[in-house]
Motif scaffolding. Sequence first.
Motif, mmCIF file in Angstrom:
data_model
loop_
_atom_site.group_PDB
_atom_site.id
_atom_site.type_symbol
_atom_site.label_atom_id
_atom_site.label_comp_id
_atom_site.label_asym_id
_atom_site.label_seq_id
_atom_site.Cartn_x
_atom_site.Cartn_y
_atom_site.Cartn_z
ATOM 1 N N PRO B 17 0.826 -1.211 0.000
ATOM 2 C CA PRO B 17 0.000 0.000 0.000
ATOM 3 C C PRO B 17 0.858 1.257 0.000
ATOM 4 N N SER B 18 1.940 1.247 0.786
ATOM 5 C CA SER B 18 2.747 2.457 0.882
ATOM 6 C C SER B 18 3.405 2.774 -0.451
ATOM 7 N N VAL B 38 -4.852 4.557 3.373
ATOM 8 C CA VAL B 38 -3.815 3.536 3.273
ATOM 9 C C VAL B 38 -2.999 3.463 4.549
ATOM 10 N N GLN B 40 -3.804 4.241 7.552
ATOM 11 C CA GLN B 40 -4.487 4.097 8.815
ATOM 12 C C GLN B 40 -3.935 2.964 9.685
ATOM 13 N N ASP B 41 -3.565 1.863 9.049
ATOM 14 C CA ASP B 41 -3.060 0.742 9.836
ATOM 15 C C ASP B 41 -1.548 0.670 9.781
ATOM 16 N N HIS B 42 -0.928 1.695 9.303
ATOM 17 C CA HIS B 42 0.487 1.584 9.030
ATOM 18 C C HIS B 42 1.243 2.795 9.556
ATOM 19 N N ARG B 43 0.645 3.469 10.525
ATOM 20 C CA ARG B 43 1.299 4.657 11.046
ATOM 21 C C ARG B 43 2.498 4.277 11.877
ATOM 22 N N SER B 48 0.070 -0.674 17.505
ATOM 23 C CA SER B 48 0.849 -1.909 17.456
ATOM 24 C C SER B 48 2.350 -1.623 17.477
ATOM 25 N N ASN B 49 2.761 -0.544 16.807
ATOM 26 C CA ASN B 49 4.193 -0.229 16.817
ATOM 27 C C ASN B 49 4.668 0.159 18.208
#
Lengths: 301, 300
Positions: B17-18, B38, B40-43, B48-49
């Motif tokens: 996505p990135s 895109v 939203q779940d990958h910040r 989670s991080n």
Amino acid sequence: MNTHHLQERRGRRLGITYSAPMGLWLTVFFLVPLGIIILYSFLKKGLYGGVEWEFTLSAYQQMFNPNFMRVLFRTLWVATLATCFTILLALPCGYAMARSRNQVLWLALVIVPFWTNSLIRIYAWIAILSSEGFVNEALKAIGLISESLPLIYNQGAVITVLIYMYIPFAILPLFTTIDKFDFQLLEAARDLGATKAESIVKVLLPNIRSGIITALIFTFIPIFGAYTVPLLVGGKDSYLIGNIIVDQVTKTRNWPLASAFSLVLTVLSTIGVIWMMTSNASEKARQKSVVQVADTNGGLS
Amino acid sequence: MNGKGQERIVKKKRLEPSRLVEEHKGSSGPYRIPRNQVFQDHRKFGFSNIMLVLVILFLFMPLFVVITYSFNATRGMRWNGFSLVWYEKLFFDSKELWRAFGNSFIIAITSSLVATILGSLAAVGIKWYKFKSRAYIQTVSFLPMVLPEVIIGISMLIFFTAVRIPLGMFTIFVAHTTFNLPFVFLLVSARLDEFDFSIIEAARDLGATEMQTLVKVIIPSIMPGVMSGMLMAVTMSLEDFVITFFVSGPGSATLPLYVYSMIRYGVSPVINALSLVLILGIMLIALLFRRFLKTIAASS
């Protein structure tokens, strides 16, 4: 098809030749000892350890001693609690690792403590929690406390250290499963109007079910049979079933009773493993049908 | 080419996505994906991080404390200035510790070698041929991995006593080989799943004997699986305390057993110093074998 061809051509003799050494080794040094344990659990306790060749169910009757039952329930409670915390902590970790660009770095960071000698890791907790340990000395140095806090030799310490010891066992299978997960499904779910929580609960979690079950088994079973952690950071009233078994072997020398307890643990673990294997098999079958995934997504809106 | 290989290639080509965002940045094409959706779940600082970083800190914190205090001038956990005295003691005045280390080393090498050979052969046999006892061997190779260590240790102690094998280095070797075998078997099996059978056919067609095919074709191509299996076996053998505890005899103490006898008497600065040495060793191993870390993760 190629496989089939090969098998036909060279028959089964080669397969047996290749596999027999390991099969024999595990039969002799793993299955036979387990068989002996089953046998011993039905025999009479010898005077100085060992057994007398007389059939009896007394080992199983002794198991229902209220003291042992208390330990058994405590073990169930501690193992359940520690496993829940472990999985809840491990899930976001596995997810973050799978989405990261530095997977190998994060893996190394999880694996290095995991490979460090387990006794050293338990020892580190003793050095931190004990009455003259790091935390107490530090708190005394800033003048917050004058008497040491009882941080070690209790159930809280046992659970904390158990989580510490077994969290890599949960992170690694979760990472592996989530890594195979197609993250575009999450985006699809969001596009179809699911909230973030919905997309995780209804799309991500069902798809990584096998990983969660593997993580559950690989933390719950070893924690249930834990011996070193309660021995070294627990008090007398946080002994677990593993400690009882070992005491029966080394102190009271009641081998039939130790065998009976071991058998119960073995049966329990085997049930867990069968559950894991069947769920893994059904998972594989599920992944084959794309239709079902579409169904999951469709059901969201 | 089997289906699995193709699947993997497809997966690699799949756009992340990135990357999609980067490629379509600035273009007003029809496939532009709104940035916020895109990511939203990958910040970077998503839940989670943050959890991952916290858990990693949790995993390392005790080790850092112990390592820091290995440089303490005095015993105990009150800081009294920097000193290397415990390292001097560890390296020049801990004969027994190094003997235990030597024992651990011998056991780790021998048991992982035997486990690697037997486990790899069995994986080849099980994965490529159909025969009656196949299911039996698969089951018996799976159980030792999930049974609590205490049970494996006790059953082996009772077994060795029953057949009157004196406890010592040999029984430790046998026990370690036994719990190492399933892991090697699993790792090599996983590697074999990706194996391209046509190269065996080719070797056979070109007139290679069974032995030649094994040595020149099969073994080299499953080597990564074999290596990660062996690495796993060595580390597990060096690490094991519980099972060794039951099957060791007089004079056969391994390093974990020695550490155990020392920490029963409380905080020991020599163990602090030893921790740093061991952790550095493990970091080196992880660095050298970083290629295999993912395979190993998949097996544990």
